[in-house]
Write an enzyme that holds these catalytic residues in place. Structure first.
Site, PDB file in Angstrom:
ATOM      1  N   LYS A 156     -23.549  -7.161 -24.215  1.00  0.00           N
ATOM      2  CA  LYS A 156     -23.793  -7.681 -25.567  1.00  0.00           C
ATOM      3  C   LYS A 156     -22.479  -7.674 -26.345  1.00  0.00           C
ATOM      4  CE  LYS A 156     -26.952  -6.982 -29.505  1.00  0.00           C
ATOM      5  NZ  LYS A 156     -28.082  -6.185 -30.027  1.00  0.00           N
ATOM      6  N   SER A 210     -32.252  -8.657 -31.567  1.00  0.00           N
ATOM      7  CA  SER A 210     -30.958  -9.308 -31.608  1.00  0.00           C
ATOM      8  C   SER A 210     -30.275  -9.431 -30.247  1.00  0.00           C
ATOM      9  CB  SER A 210     -30.045  -8.545 -32.559  1.00  0.00           C
ATOM     10  OG  SER A 210     -29.763  -7.256 -32.046  1.00  0.00           O
ATOM     11  N   SER A 254     -34.298  -4.275 -31.045  1.00  0.00           N
ATOM     12  CA  SER A 254     -33.486  -5.365 -30.499  1.00  0.00           C
ATOM     13  C   SER A 254     -33.297  -5.368 -28.996  1.00  0.00           C
ATOM     14  CB  SER A 254     -32.115  -5.370 -31.161  1.00  0.00           C
ATOM     15  OG  SER A 254     -32.206  -6.024 -32.402  1.00  0.00           O
TER      16      SER A 254
END
Ligand code: GLN
Length: 485
Positions: A76, A151, A175
């Site tokens: 990420k 997210s 997330s």
């Protein structure tokens, strides 16, 4: 099976047996990304040359094979990897290159993993759909008209769409778990403090955790093993020993396991298809020998309000460092230092990030701090006590992950409606427990739906064992389903 379809355990086995090399594996992933990512948009950058070079090195070292040697893991874009961009999907960090490795990356690299691909996210991890990325949205591999969740939507789409072997996500209020549910993968949010946050761009420091997003529970155990443990660079990681998570999976069974269904999580607004999958999951647990009981977490209804005070408050402080001076974007229209700060931030941050900063500075401002922030902290303690109480009675909780399956891009425009996505994931984040989303079924339209298991803090061993047994109870890892083309 194609090589890019493999999970960590399968890739390890193939590498150990010499069925293919790490270079073959990395090439297969890169080719897959070229073929499919134009449509999905999971990746922001991919250092292909670096990945292949690392694979060649790994192949030279392959003998006996331990850890994650030669296995590519998507990262990420808020976790620092030395020499790679780290934008947090924000224009304010466009062009920023990390000067150091986060502890989790150092751990992955010393286990032999290859960290070369960086995946999309909501800007600074604020959002539930990856539509808040400052660069481009990511699409759900099961239906490209829909969002992958957020997210960590890039991580989830990359795992669910077989654009990687496994990925790292972060979870502040859901997330990891919500996108895992939307994209048919396993997503584990570790207990607060289980995994170091050093080198992970902070959103809300008392909530953020890095965790594995994988194709199976077995893979989650393998990846968590490399991530977990005390770190002298992060004072919130306690000296708690790290169990052997793969060993905890041996003989995993639901027989005699006490599973609580918190009544506050089974609300009227739950989508009927999500409810159907959850009900089936509960029945499968009972059929596999679990003792299923109803329980109560009485302060659940305050969790959203507490989160949307605490998280923005911490975010407003954490994001103060992006001022146009030290990192990334600097406005060209500045006349003095004040306009340099304000214009750089006005140009660099997206709307949701600004909204959070405004909320955060408001609840911390003099006169309001005690009324909002101080009270929120007190209620947070009550929420944590609810969990402490319930875990004296049951081994784990089973709940839905999100109120709906993946929704369409552009469908949820109102921020408050978007916030409701995390209704079921936020309470355990506030409490600091570990929790995991495991694929449990599909809607009639073919969208994946996960269920959430929650365990007491630092009981990831139990959480993984229950998750592994659950996979078997519902038809095996990946639900026995062929992967998506
Ligand atoms: N969707 C939630 C938010 O926007 C949670 C985000 C997260 O866990 N990083 O704050």
């Amino acid at each position: 099976m194609e090589l890019y379809e493999l999970g960590i355990a399968e890739a390890k086995e193939g590498l150990a047996k010499g069925e293919f090399s790490s270079a073959d594996l990395v090439k297969a992933v890169i080719d897959r990304v070229h073929a499919r990512d134009g449509e999905i948009g999971a990746y922001l950058t991919f250092d292909e040359e670096g990945a292949l070079a690392a694979a060649v090195e790994a192949d030279k070292a392959l003998n006996g094979l331990k850890g994650l040697l030669g296995i590519p893991i998507a990262i990420k874009d808020l976790i620092n990897v030395k020499g790679q961009p780290c934008t947090c999907a924000s224009k304010i960090l466009k062009g920023y290159v990390s000067p150091y490795d986060a502890t989790v990356i150092r751990n992955l690299k010393s286990a032999g993993a290859i960290c070369a691909g960086r995946v999309n996210m909501d800007e600074f991890a604020m959002g539930s759909s990856t539509e808040n990325s400052g660069f481009h949205p990511t699409r759900n591999p099961y239906d490209t008209a829909r969002v992958p969740g957020g997210s960590s939507g890039g991580s989830a789409a990359a795992v669910g769409g077989d654009l990687c072997i496994a990925a790292l996500g972060t979870d502040t209020g859901g997330s990891i778990r919500q996108p895992a549910s939307f994209c048919g993968c396993v997503g584990l949010k570790p207990s607060y403090g289980r995994v170091s946050r050093y080198g992970v761009t902070a959103f809300a420091s008392s909530l953020d955790q890095v965790g594995p997003m994988t194709k199976s529970v077995e893979d989650a155990a393998l990846l968590l093993q490399a991530l977990a443990g005390q770190d002298e660079m992060d004072g919130t990681t306690p000296p708690e020993p790290v169990p052997d998570y793969s060993a905890a999976l041996a003989g995993a069974s639901l027989k005699g396991v006490k599973i609580g269904l918190p009544r506050e999580y089974f609300i009227d607004g739950l989508d009927p298809e999500v409810k159907a999958v959850t009900d089936k999951a509960i029945a499968a647990c009972a059929a596999a020998g679990a003792e299923v009981v109803e329980v109560s977490l009485p302060h659940t209804e305050y969790a959203m309000a507490v989160y949307y005070i605490v998280a923005p408050a911490e975010a407003s402080a954490n994001l103060a460092r992006f001022d146009g001076v030290r990192y990334g974007h600097r406005s060209e229209r500045s006349e003095d230092v004040f306009t340099l700060y304000t214009r750089s931030r006005a140009e660099g941050f997206g709307a949701e990030v600004k909204r959070r900063i405004i909320m955060g500075t408001y609840v911390l401002s003099s006169g309001y701090q005690e009324a909002y922030y101080g009270r929120a902290l007190k209620v947070r303690t009550l929420i944590r006590r609810d969990f402490e109480d319930v875990f004296t009675k049951v081994d784990a909780l089973l709940t839905p992950v999100a109120p709906t399956p993946a929704f369409k891009l552009g469908e949820v425009l109102d921020p408050l409606t978007m916030y409701l996505n995390d209704l079921f994931t936020i309470p355990s984040s506030l409490a600091g427990n570990c929790a995991m989303s495991v694929p449990a079924g599909f809607t009639a339209g073919g969208l994946p739906v996960g269920v959430q298991f929650i365990c007491d803090a630092f009981r990831e061993d139990r959480l993984l064992s229950i998750g592994r047994a659950f996979e078997d109870a519902i038809g095996g890892p990946r639900l026995g389903m062929p992967r998506k083309g």
